[in-house]
Design a protein around this motif. Structure first.
Motif, PDB file in Angstrom:
ATOM      1  N   SER A  64       0.838  -1.198   0.000  1.00  0.00           N
ATOM      2  CA  SER A  64       0.000   0.000   0.000  1.00  0.00           C
ATOM      3  C   SER A  64       0.871   1.245   0.000  1.00  0.00           C
ATOM      4  N   GLU A  65       0.227   2.335  -0.337  1.00  0.00           N
ATOM      5  CA  GLU A  65       0.884   3.631  -0.293  1.00  0.00           C
ATOM      6  C   GLU A  65      -0.041   4.608   0.425  1.00  0.00           C
ATOM      7  N   ASN A  66       0.556   5.457   1.281  1.00  0.00           N
ATOM      8  CA  ASN A  66      -0.227   6.412   2.064  1.00  0.00           C
ATOM      9  C   ASN A  66       0.211   7.824   1.717  1.00  0.00           C
ATOM     10  N   PHE A  67      -0.798   8.652   1.547  1.00  0.00           N
ATOM     11  CA  PHE A  67      -0.558  10.009   1.072  1.00  0.00           C
ATOM     12  C   PHE A  67      -1.376  10.951   1.954  1.00  0.00           C
ATOM     13  N   ILE A  68      -0.716  11.952   2.562  1.00  0.00           N
ATOM     14  CA  ILE A  68      -1.400  12.888   3.463  1.00  0.00           C
ATOM     15  C   ILE A  68      -1.125  14.302   2.983  1.00  0.00           C
ATOM     16  N   VAL A  69      -2.186  15.109   2.901  1.00  0.00           N
ATOM     17  CA  VAL A  69      -2.038  16.529   2.610  1.00  0.00           C
ATOM     18  C   VAL A  69      -2.683  17.306   3.752  1.00  0.00           C
ATOM     19  N   SER A  70      -2.109  18.462   4.045  1.00  0.00           N
ATOM     20  CA  SER A  70      -2.604  19.272   5.156  1.00  0.00           C
ATOM     21  C   SER A  70      -2.388  20.741   4.839  1.00  0.00           C
ATOM     22  N   ASP A  71      -3.389  21.569   5.201  1.00  0.00           N
ATOM     23  CA  ASP A  71      -3.259  23.008   4.980  1.00  0.00           C
ATOM     24  C   ASP A  71      -2.200  23.616   5.903  1.00  0.00           C
ATOM     25  N   GLU A  72      -2.125  23.073   7.119  1.00  0.00           N
ATOM     26  CA  GLU A  72      -1.208  23.635   8.117  1.00  0.00           C
ATOM     27  C   GLU A  72      -0.774  22.542   9.078  1.00  0.00           C
ATOM     28  N   ALA A  73       0.416  22.693   9.643  1.00  0.00           N
ATOM     29  CA  ALA A  73       0.918  21.727  10.627  1.00  0.00           C
ATOM     30  C   ALA A  73       1.709  22.463  11.697  1.00  0.00           C
ATOM     31  N   LEU A  74       1.653  21.922  12.920  1.00  0.00           N
ATOM     32  CA  LEU A  74       2.360  22.514  14.052  1.00  0.00           C
ATOM     33  C   LEU A  74       3.250  21.468  14.700  1.00  0.00           C
ATOM     34  N   LEU A  75       4.452  21.872  15.079  1.00  0.00           N
ATOM     35  CA  LEU A  75       5.334  21.013  15.863  1.00  0.00           C
ATOM     36  C   LEU A  75       5.155  21.412  17.323  1.00  0.00           C
ATOM     37  N   GLU A  76       4.623  20.506  18.144  1.00  0.00           N
ATOM     38  CA  GLU A  76       4.280  20.808  19.526  1.00  0.00           C
ATOM     39  C   GLU A  76       5.162  20.034  20.490  1.00  0.00           C
ATOM     40  N   ASN A  77       5.404  20.652  21.636  1.00  0.00           N
ATOM     41  CA  ASN A  77       6.164  20.035  22.725  1.00  0.00           C
ATOM     42  C   ASN A  77       5.265  20.009  23.952  1.00  0.00           C
ATOM     43  N   ASP A  78       4.673  18.851  24.217  1.00  0.00           N
ATOM     44  CA  ASP A  78       3.756  18.701  25.339  1.00  0.00           C
ATOM     45  C   ASP A  78       4.396  17.807  26.388  1.00  0.00           C
ATOM     46  N   LYS A  79       4.852  18.420  27.517  1.00  0.00           N
ATOM     47  CA  LYS A  79       5.480  17.682  28.618  1.00  0.00           C
ATOM     48  C   LYS A  79       6.635  16.824  28.108  1.00  0.00           C
ATOM     49  N   ASN A  80       7.500  17.461  27.334  1.00  0.00           N
ATOM     50  CA  ASN A  80       8.721  16.829  26.812  1.00  0.00           C
ATOM     51  C   ASN A  80       8.450  15.707  25.818  1.00  0.00           C
TER      52      ASN A  80
ATOM     53  N   ILE B 180      -3.461  20.003  10.462  1.00  0.00           N
ATOM     54  CA  ILE B 180      -4.743  20.703  10.561  1.00  0.00           C
ATOM     55  C   ILE B 180      -5.367  20.823   9.175  1.00  0.00           C
ATOM     56  N   ASN B 181      -6.632  20.373   9.084  1.00  0.00           N
ATOM     57  CA  ASN B 181      -7.441  20.499   7.858  1.00  0.00           C
ATOM     58  C   ASN B 181      -6.758  19.860   6.649  1.00  0.00           C
ATOM     59  N   GLY B 182      -7.054  18.589   6.450  1.00  0.00           N
ATOM     60  CA  GLY B 182      -6.442  17.921   5.317  1.00  0.00           C
ATOM     61  C   GLY B 182      -7.129  16.619   4.969  1.00  0.00           C
ATOM     62  N   LYS B 183      -6.457  15.815   4.163  1.00  0.00           N
ATOM     63  CA  LYS B 183      -7.004  14.547   3.703  1.00  0.00           C
ATOM     64  C   LYS B 183      -5.932  13.471   3.799  1.00  0.00           C
TER      65      LYS B 183
ATOM     66  N   SER C  56     -10.047  17.231  10.488  1.00  0.00           N
ATOM     67  CA  SER C  56      -9.830  18.622  10.905  1.00  0.00           C
ATOM     68  C   SER C  56      -8.509  18.760  11.663  1.00  0.00           C
ATOM     69  N   SER C  57      -8.143  17.689  12.364  1.00  0.00           N
ATOM     70  CA  SER C  57      -6.832  17.679  13.028  1.00  0.00           C
ATOM     71  C   SER C  57      -6.375  16.243  13.214  1.00  0.00           C
ATOM     72  N   MET C  58      -5.067  16.013  13.149  1.00  0.00           N
ATOM     73  CA  MET C  58      -4.506  14.681  13.288  1.00  0.00           C
ATOM     74  C   MET C  58      -3.075  14.803  13.815  1.00  0.00           C
ATOM     75  N   TYR C  59      -2.724  13.890  14.728  1.00  0.00           N
ATOM     76  CA  TYR C  59      -1.384  13.907  15.320  1.00  0.00           C
ATOM     77  C   TYR C  59      -0.567  12.728  14.808  1.00  0.00           C
ATOM     78  N   ILE C  60       0.706  12.988  14.544  1.00  0.00           N
ATOM     79  CA  ILE C  60       1.673  11.937  14.235  1.00  0.00           C
ATOM     80  C   ILE C  60       2.729  11.966  15.335  1.00  0.00           C
ATOM     81  N   ASN C  61       2.793  10.896  16.119  1.00  0.00           N
ATOM     82  CA  ASN C  61       3.666  10.885  17.291  1.00  0.00           C
ATOM     83  C   ASN C  61       4.771   9.839  17.229  1.00  0.00           C
ATOM     84  N   ASP C  62       4.506   8.712  16.651  1.00  0.00           N
ATOM     85  CA  ASP C  62       5.394   7.558  16.803  1.00  0.00           C
ATOM     86  C   ASP C  62       6.816   7.832  16.340  1.00  0.00           C
ATOM     87  N   SER C  63       6.969   8.617  15.323  1.00  0.00           N
ATOM     88  CA  SER C  63       8.299   8.811  14.750  1.00  0.00           C
ATOM     89  C   SER C  63       9.201   9.688  15.601  1.00  0.00           C
ATOM     90  N   ILE C  64       8.606  10.526  16.464  1.00  0.00           N
ATOM     91  CA  ILE C  64       9.440  11.460  17.208  1.00  0.00           C
ATOM     92  C   ILE C  64       9.226  11.386  18.708  1.00  0.00           C
TER      93      ILE C  64
END
Length: 338
Positions: free
Chosen positions: A179-195, A202-205, A220-228
């Motif tokens: 399979s192949e996965n493709f993600i598009v997003s209007d905006e993205a934020l790099l957040e630091n929550d409790k280290n 934000i807003n994508g497909k 409307s919003s989605m988090y990617i955590n595992d890689s970092i």
């Protein structure tokens, strides 16, 4: 009461110059160590100050017992050289009475050192390590705008615009076996929550393509955590639970022993303070500083070498040997004279 106040005032006069001098020298060593991190990660002046504040408990722990022990010996030797201890002894106060006067403040110092070493240092070490790891991961996540071939974990990533931790028009692509996965997003934020770093889209497909079908998910919003997400550092709640886990799994036992043995050093060395401090200025030279430095070196080499081999058993073996050794020297020297 007046004698007690006088001894404590003389002790303070000897203690603060020694402590502040050692504190400054040790602080410089830690600052150099902290500054060396800037070759790996980028930090602001505030972040450098933050790391130094984390190191203050260690600086105090390494300097306080040594400076207090030396100031005790120097204080008494100064009184001896000015014949004040001779006068005090003539009034019926032998060296054991001096030990009784010095014991409460030394016991208080020992408790204070135990709180710093067993309570504060594990917490500040955890905060320092977490902060450094987060900054390293932020440095690794240095995605440049309008460049192809950049990676975010397993994802290929492309961004159109970037403003600090805010990314515009983000595209991610990941190819797997079937399979192949493709993600598009209007905006993205790099957040630091409790280290813990996370990448918020934000807003994508999301498009998932395999051999048989094409799936689309709007979000409307989605988090990617595992890689970092930082998985190398154990979670820290309280110092008590930290040492409980460490002793249960036989981890950091040498540090545990070293912290305790260093903290009680001034308390179990009071007989040596008397030996170094009491002398007759007519017939003897003042060697309190030389003897104190030599004692500090011997003790720390002793606890480091023996502590790493005896581990928890060193907590009762070393103090017993040291007190007996100190009392024997005291009995054969100062006790006979005074």
């Amino acid at each position: 009461m007046r004698l007690s106040n006088y001894l404590h005032s003389q002790l303070a006069i000897s203690f603060f110059p020694i402590f502040l001098g050692l504190f400054f020298i040790t602080s410089v060593v830690f600052l150099v160590k902290i500054a060396s991190l800037t070759s790996v990660i980028t930090m602001t002046s505030f972040e450098l100050l933050k790391l130094y504040i984390y190191s203050i408990p260690q600086v105090v722990f390494y300097t306080l017992p040594i400076s207090f022990f030396m100031s005790l010996a120097i204080c008494l030797s100064k009184l001896s050289s000015e014949y004040e201890l001779v006068v005090i002894t003539s009034y019926g106060l032998n060296p054991l009475n001096i030990i009784k006067i010095l014991f409460p403040v030394t016991a208080f110092l020992t408790i204070f050192l135990l709180i710093i070493s067993l309570g504060l240092i594990p917490k500040t070490k955890y905060l320092t390590k977490s902060f450094s790891e987060i900054k390293k991961k932020e440095a690794n996540f240095n995605i440049k705008e309008s460049e192809f071939g950049q990676k975010f974990g397993d994802w290929l990533i492309y961004i159109n615009k970037k403003n600090e931790n805010i990314y515009k028009e983000v595209t991610l692509f990941k190819s797997e076996k079937n399979s192949e996965n493709f993600i598009v997003s209007d905006e993205a934020l790099l957040e630091n929550d409790k280290n813990h770093l996370s990448f918020k889209l934000i807003n994508g497909k999301v498009f998932a393509i395999d051999d048989n079908e094409l799936s689309q998910i709007d979000y409307s919003s989605m988090y990617i955590n595992d890689s970092i997400t930082n998985t190398d550092i154990e979670a820290f709640d309280t110092s008590y639970n930290f040492w409980k886990r460490a002793l249960k799994h036989n981890k950091d036992i040498d540090d545990f022993s070293f912290y305790i043995l260093s903290s009680i050093f001034p308390l179990i060395s009071l007989f040596l303070v008397i030996v170094f401090g009491y002398f007759n200025p007519r017939y003897e030279k003042n060697r309190a500083v030389v003897y104190s430095v030599l004692t500090v070196v011997i003790y720390y080499v002793f606890i480091k070498y023996i502590g790493e081999r005896l581990l928890l058993h060193s907590l009762y073996i070393i103090p017993t040997i040291w007190i007996m050794f100190s009392y024997i020297i005291y009995s054969k020297t100062t006790k006979k004279e005074y």
